[in-house]
Write a protein that holds these residues in place. Structure first.
Motif, PDB file in Angstrom:
ATOM      1  N   GLU A 271       0.875  -1.177   0.000  1.00 51.61           N
ATOM      2  CA  GLU A 271       0.000   0.000   0.000  1.00 51.61           C
ATOM      3  C   GLU A 271       0.909   1.222   0.000  1.00 51.61           C
ATOM      4  O   GLU A 271       1.605   1.480   0.985  1.00 51.61           O
ATOM      5  CB  GLU A 271      -0.875   0.043   1.258  1.00 51.61           C
ATOM      6  N   HIS A 292      -1.917  -0.629  -4.280  1.00 55.20           N
ATOM      7  CA  HIS A 292      -2.636  -1.167  -3.138  1.00 55.20           C
ATOM      8  C   HIS A 292      -2.897  -2.641  -3.353  1.00 55.20           C
ATOM      9  O   HIS A 292      -2.524  -3.208  -4.387  1.00 55.20           O
ATOM     10  CB  HIS A 292      -3.945  -0.414  -2.913  1.00 55.20           C
ATOM     11  N   LYS A 339      -6.399   7.627  -1.958  1.00 53.31           N
ATOM     12  CA  LYS A 339      -6.300   7.340  -0.522  1.00 53.31           C
ATOM     13  C   LYS A 339      -7.461   6.468  -0.054  1.00 53.31           C
ATOM     14  O   LYS A 339      -7.285   5.530   0.738  1.00 53.31           O
ATOM     15  CB  LYS A 339      -6.273   8.656   0.257  1.00 53.31           C
ATOM     16  N   ALA A 340      -8.654   6.758  -0.558  1.00 55.89           N
ATOM     17  CA  ALA A 340      -9.830   5.970  -0.183  1.00 55.89           C
ATOM     18  C   ALA A 340      -9.714   4.535  -0.683  1.00 55.89           C
ATOM     19  O   ALA A 340     -10.113   3.588   0.008  1.00 55.89           O
ATOM     20  CB  ALA A 340     -11.097   6.624  -0.731  1.00 55.89           C
ATOM     21  N   ARG A 343      -7.494   2.582   1.556  1.00 56.47           N
ATOM     22  CA  ARG A 343      -8.185   2.194   2.800  1.00 56.47           C
ATOM     23  C   ARG A 343      -9.131   1.031   2.569  1.00 56.47           C
ATOM     24  O   ARG A 343      -9.161   0.074   3.353  1.00 56.47           O
ATOM     25  CB  ARG A 343      -8.958   3.389   3.360  1.00 56.47           C
ATOM     26  N   SER A 344      -9.947   1.100   1.509  1.00 53.65           N
ATOM     27  CA  SER A 344     -10.959   0.066   1.312  1.00 53.65           C
ATOM     28  C   SER A 344     -10.332  -1.267   0.914  1.00 53.65           C
ATOM     29  O   SER A 344     -10.705  -2.320   1.443  1.00 53.65           O
ATOM     30  CB  SER A 344     -11.974   0.508   0.254  1.00 53.65           C
ATOM     31  N   GLY A 347      -8.519  -2.650   3.909  1.00 59.24           N
ATOM     32  CA  GLY A 347      -9.453  -3.197   4.883  1.00 59.24           C
ATOM     33  C   GLY A 347      -9.966  -4.559   4.490  1.00 59.24           C
ATOM     34  O   GLY A 347     -10.075  -5.474   5.317  1.00 59.24           O
TER      35      GLY A 347
END
Length: 485
Positions: A271, A292, A339-340, A343-344, A347
């Motif tokens: 990431e 990512h 950035k989102a 994160r997703s 996660g």
């Protein structure tokens, strides 16, 4: 000119990298009438060994605006349901899009279509050419390029875009770091044939310390991806088919009679995101800007969205029509999305790898909540598919500004994404408009097929530039002057 250090004439835009991101960007610029060159380190070859295999709804919408969606759909199969962690089910069929599904097709099919479009539009390609130096001033960028014969030529461009992957030479040359962490230390990929066909186009599961996914390419070959928590090794450790089969059996209960692997590879998943996407006249896009985990299949899709955002803005700048701040808006809009996605996708992979009691309990709670709460499911689907992102809007703007526009019906039987073809703005009005900009090749004027009264100016990438619930001709012309130029 080919002498060492020789400087060539100015090229408006040079794109470094001919992956999907670079190809879409170059094609958009050339279609808009901008002279563009692509520099690629690799020999000219569309590889059939690429990692990406899923094309999401928002990317298909962007391809539809280039008349490429239907040809790409013919290369693969679609799925309307995603099942994660055994119990979490996401119904893609509910997406408010012309493409309520995930298209399973290999990356090389995407590249083939995009390269053909770019070449037909006049893009110049320089393969086996490597960027070895970069300098910029107020008027342009000098790129030192080593050609296939080892000779270094300095090429001058008004703008340069680094779409040259996670080891980007352009990013290093402009001094940007690439901070982040390793999410999965050891993954494998394999392209194989199977004796028995899996139940669906995409088969995914994890059990204990093993995870595996099988996707059909539709031509008798299957992509297998997996990991074994108990066997995390370096990327260069040899991989054989027996290991792939063993991990697949543990995760899926069978290896479907795997045989004849044409490709076996290990890699690790990081990431990382560059802190900036623009330094002066140099931009970053795709994996050069962000990487990512493969969870959710968002990597190639996010890069293609970067290109769709940047292309029309660079074209406007080259033509001298860019409003103040337009080029800066690329980073302002795309960096938060990158950035989102980090994160997703991060996660998802952390939940998938959960094996201790507390993380497994968290995963069970998340799964139950998303399965039962429709708003949570809609939000998850919107993020993964890409249709849920919106861009920042100036204070006081109409509520629609910055939002994605679906493929709405237009008067006369047309569709919005057909009207967007050619890289144009589209003004959708409740009544006819023949004022400023009407009839120009950079603006299409359309009317709603419905009784809707809102006036909307849609950017070439399908997002709202300006809108008004009621608008007189003067307001419309002011909006066109501000946004279209």
């Amino acid at each position: 000119m080919n002498g060492t250090g020789t400087r060539t004439d100015l090229t408006p835009v040079i794109v470094v990298g001919s992956g999907p991101t670079g190809l879409l960007l170059a094609g958009d610029l050339a279609t808009a009438g901008v002279s563009v060159s692509v520099i690629e380190k690799r020999p000219h070859k569309i590889s059939n060994l690429s990692r990406a295999f899923g094309v999401h709804a928002r990317t298909l919408e962007q391809l539809d605006a280039r008349d490429l969606a239907d040809p790409l759909l013919a290369t693969g199969d679609t799925i309307t349901g995603l099942r994660l962690f055994r119990r979490l089910s996401l119904d893609l069929g509910t997406l408010p899009s012309r493409f309520p599904f995930l298209l399973i097709t290999p990356q090389y099919e995407v590249e083939r279509l995009l390269e053909r479009r770019a070449r037909e539009a006049g893009v110049e390609f320089a393969h086996e050419s490597e960027v070895v130096g970069l300098r910029q001033d107020d008027d342009g960028v000098d790129l030192d390029v080593r050609g296939p014969d080892g000779t270094v030529t300095t090429r001058r461009a008004a703008y340069v875009v680094g779409a040259d992957g996670h080891q980007s030479a352009v990013r290093r040359a402009i001094g940007l770091p690439f901070p982040g962490v390793s999410v999965i230390k050891s993954l494998f990929l394999a392209d194989v044939r199977l004796e028995r066909e899996p139940e669906g186009v995409l088969t995914v599961n994890g059990a204990g310390d093993a995870f595996a996914m099988i996707a059909s390419f539709g031509d008798g070959w299957y992509r297998v991806m997996g990991w074994n928590r108990r066997h995390e090794v370096a990327d260069d450790v040899p991989l054989d088919l027996d290991e792939v089969k063993e991990v697949t059996r543990r995760a899926l209960g069978t290896d479907y009679g795997m045989h004849d692997a044409r490709w076996l590879s290990r890699f690790h998943s990081d990431e990382r995101q560059a802190p900036r996407y623009r330094v002066g006249r140099v931009f970053l896009a795709g994996d050069a800007a962000h990487i990512h985990s493969p969870a959710g299949g968002q990597g190639m899709n996010t890069g293609l969205q970067d290109a769709a955002n940047l292309g029309w803005k660079l074209a406007a700048a080259v033509r001298g029509r860019a409003p103040e701040g337009l080029l800066d808006s690329y980073e302002a809009e795309r960096h938060p999305v990158g950035k989102a996605v980090l994160r997703s996708s991060g996660g998802l992979v952390r939940l998938a790898r959960a094996h201790r009691p507390v993380p497994r309990a968290v995963r069970a709670l998340v799964t139950a909540f998303v399965n039962r709460a429709r708003p949570a499911q809609r939000k998850a689907l919107a993020q993964i598919s890409g249709i849920g992102y919106r861009y920042p809007a100036p204070r006081g703007s109409h509520r629609l500004t910055g939002t994605r526009v679906p493929d709405v019906a237009l008067a006369g039987g047309g569709r919005l994404y057909e009207a967007l073809r050619g890289g144009r703005f589209v003004l959708i009005t409740p009544e006819s408009y023949d004022g400023q900009g009407a009839g120009e090749n950079r603006l299409a004027v359309e009317r709603w097929a419905s009784e809707r009264r809102t006036t909307v100016l849609v950017r070439p990438d399908g997002y709202v530039a300006w809108a008004a619930d009621t608008a007189d001709p003067a307001a419309v012309e002011a909006a066109l002057a501000a946004h279209v130029g």
